[in-house]
Design a protein around this motif. Structure first.
Motif, mmCIF file in Angstrom:
data_model
loop_
_atom_site.group_PDB
_atom_site.id
_atom_site.type_symbol
_atom_site.label_atom_id
_atom_site.label_comp_id
_atom_site.label_asym_id
_atom_site.label_seq_id
_atom_site.Cartn_x
_atom_site.Cartn_y
_atom_site.Cartn_z
ATOM 1 N N UNK A 1 0.824 -1.208 0.000
ATOM 2 C CA UNK A 1 0.000 0.000 0.000
ATOM 3 C C UNK A 1 0.861 1.261 0.000
ATOM 4 N N UNK A 2 2.019 1.189 0.665
ATOM 5 C CA UNK A 2 2.961 2.312 0.599
ATOM 6 C C UNK A 2 3.464 2.484 -0.831
ATOM 7 N N UNK A 3 3.735 1.368 -1.503
ATOM 8 C CA UNK A 3 4.160 1.412 -2.911
ATOM 9 C C UNK A 3 3.044 1.958 -3.788
ATOM 10 N N UNK A 4 1.798 1.597 -3.468
ATOM 11 C CA UNK A 4 0.652 2.140 -4.210
ATOM 12 C C UNK A 4 0.599 3.658 -4.110
ATOM 13 N N UNK A 5 0.823 4.165 -2.913
ATOM 14 C CA UNK A 5 0.808 5.620 -2.711
ATOM 15 C C UNK A 5 1.892 6.298 -3.542
ATOM 16 N N UNK A 6 3.096 5.696 -3.572
ATOM 17 C CA UNK A 6 4.200 6.273 -4.337
ATOM 18 C C UNK A 6 3.886 6.296 -5.830
ATOM 19 N N UNK A 7 3.371 5.163 -6.347
ATOM 20 C CA UNK A 7 3.099 5.101 -7.781
ATOM 21 C C UNK A 7 1.931 6.004 -8.156
ATOM 22 N N UNK A 8 0.989 6.208 -7.235
ATOM 23 C CA UNK A 8 -0.123 7.132 -7.496
ATOM 24 C C UNK A 8 0.394 8.566 -7.623
ATOM 25 N N UNK A 9 1.338 8.921 -6.752
ATOM 26 C CA UNK A 9 1.951 10.266 -6.814
ATOM 27 C C UNK A 9 2.716 10.436 -8.129
ATOM 28 N N UNK A 10 3.483 9.406 -8.518
ATOM 29 C CA UNK A 10 4.231 9.470 -9.774
ATOM 30 C C UNK A 10 3.303 9.588 -10.982
ATOM 31 N N UNK A 11 2.188 8.849 -10.928
ATOM 32 C CA UNK A 11 1.229 8.907 -12.041
ATOM 33 C C UNK A 11 0.619 10.287 -12.154
ATOM 34 N N UNK A 12 0.262 10.857 -11.018
ATOM 35 C CA UNK A 12 -0.311 12.215 -11.035
ATOM 36 C C UNK A 12 0.709 13.223 -11.569
ATOM 37 N N UNK A 13 1.985 13.027 -11.163
ATOM 38 C CA UNK A 13 3.034 13.948 -11.617
ATOM 39 C C UNK A 13 3.251 13.815 -13.118
ATOM 40 N N UNK A 14 3.282 12.578 -13.621
ATOM 41 C CA UNK A 14 3.486 12.362 -15.056
ATOM 42 C C UNK A 14 2.299 12.889 -15.852
ATOM 43 N N UNK A 15 1.121 12.754 -15.320
ATOM 44 C CA UNK A 15 -0.066 13.287 -15.999
ATOM 45 C C UNK A 15 0.006 14.811 -16.069
ATOM 46 N N UNK A 16 0.491 15.443 -14.985
ATOM 47 C CA UNK A 16 0.630 16.900 -14.982
ATOM 48 C C UNK A 16 1.674 17.362 -15.982
ATOM 49 N N UNK A 17 2.807 16.631 -16.048
ATOM 50 C CA UNK A 17 3.874 16.986 -16.993
ATOM 51 C C UNK A 17 3.392 16.833 -18.425
#
Length: 359
Positions: free
Chosen positions: A72-88
């Motif tokens: 679940x900690x890994x899920x949180x990290x990948x969710x943040x990365x996905x949001x960041x990549x979507x913003x970029x």
């Protein structure tokens, strides 16, 4: 005189019937006690096994919960990365869209002015290359961002799938733990009931043994047959063997309780000869609950000896025996873990230490 003899005979007949009945009851209760002990041991063994399973399940559940927390900690990290990549990606797409809109408004004129502003052929080529490079860079950048975003999306899918599988394991182990915990509680209650039943049977057995002993003593008191002589106070060892269990309180190896060991045990093989420790009259020769095949000899002056767990009895009730006479053979009848002679000395019915009684 005849009337007294008749009354005494009647009393002996009644006591013998009572003794037989008591010994039969003892045999029945002994069987019940053995069955109760086997049942208790089986329940205890099953309980130990279930408790072991429960401990193992709890350990597995703890490990699974730890894995789920990490995932679940890994899920949180990948969710943040996905949001960041979507913003970029969104920012790059907006930049390209703005540039394309501006180019569309200005049309070929802008690029033409950029190219026509060149003063030399080399400058013209350089400016044309620059325009192509800008367009290519922005297109490549967007493609890279999209590819990176797709990787993050794929990663997130794998992590979500992993979390779902671990969550299923957690639910299965949680249900298994609850079932095993309930089963442990039930078996503990059953074990308590079995222990209470065994204790009750042991108490009943002890009372029946006491009643049987009392009847035997009363019967012996009525046996007015003259003895070969008064008790000399000197006993000989009734069997060849060493003492393997002394007189006194001990933990019974079969009944699993602390109780008085009313005699001494001599280690000897099955069939080893047993002799009378002193001259006397055979007061009893037969089976006695717990003792198995037993011989009781009355030596006079309130002294009697008992020889238990015999494999073969070689004397009968009422027979006079001399000191050292062969009376039985060693065995393992009754409550015995192996062949040996259990030897008791009693004074007025109370057990005394045979080692201090002349041996």
């Amino acid at each position: 005189m005849r009337k007294q003899q008749s009354t005494k005979k009647q009393q002996k007949t009644v006591l013998k019937k009572k003794l037989t009945a008591a010994q039969q009851q003892l045999a029945t209760v002994q069987g019940q006690l053995a069955a109760a002990k086997r049942s208790e041991e089986a329940i205890a063994t099953e309980l130990t096994s279930i408790e072991g399973q429960l401990t193992s399940t709890r350990q597995k559940l703890t490990e699974v919960k730890a894995r789920l927390n990490r995932t679940r900690t890994e899920q949180q990290k990948v969710t943040v990365l996905l949001a960041k990549s979507q913003g970029t990606l969104a920012q790059a797409q907006r930049s390209l869209a703005q540039r394309m809109a501006a180019n569309y408004r200005q049309g070929p004129v802008r690029y033409a002015s950029v190219l026509l502003g060149a003063h030399t052929m080399g400058e013209l080529v350089s400016r044309a290359e620059l325009v192509r490079s800008i367009v290519k860079y922005e297109s490549t950048l967007i493609a890279q961002i999209k590819a990176g975003r797709e990787q993050v999306i794929k990663w997130k899918g794998l992590v979500d799938q992993k979390a779902g599988e671990i969550r299923k394991q957690e639910l299965v182990l949680g249900g298994q733990q609850d079932q095993e915990a309930q089963l442990v509680q039930k078996r503990r209650l059953v074990l308590l009931e079995a222990q209470a039943k065994r204790t009750q049977i042991e108490a009943e057995y002890a009372q029946l043994a006491a009643d049987s002993n009392e009847i035997l003593q009363r019967l012996q008191a009525l046996e007015g047959t003259p003895l070969p002589g008064n008790f000399s106070g000197k006993l000989i060892q009734p069997v060849v063997g060493r003492v393997v269990s002394s007189f006194g309180m001990r933990f019974h190896p079969i009944l699993k309780i602390n109780r008085l060991h009313a005699g001494v045990d001599f280690g000897a093989g099955t069939g080893t000869p047993i002799v009378a420790a002193a001259a006397g009259l055979v007061a009893y020769s037969g089976t006695m609950r717990g003792y198995g095949n037993v011989v009781v000899i009355d030596h006079g002056d309130g002294i009697s000896t008992l020889y238990a767990h015999c494999s073969v009895l070689l004397v009968i009730q009422g027979e006079s025996v001399a000191q050292g006479k062969l009376i039985a053979q060693v065995g393992a009848t009754g409550l015995a873990t192996g062949p040996h002679l259990h030897f008791e000395v009693r004074r007025n019915g109370s057990p005394i230490n045979p080692i201090g009684g002349g041996l």
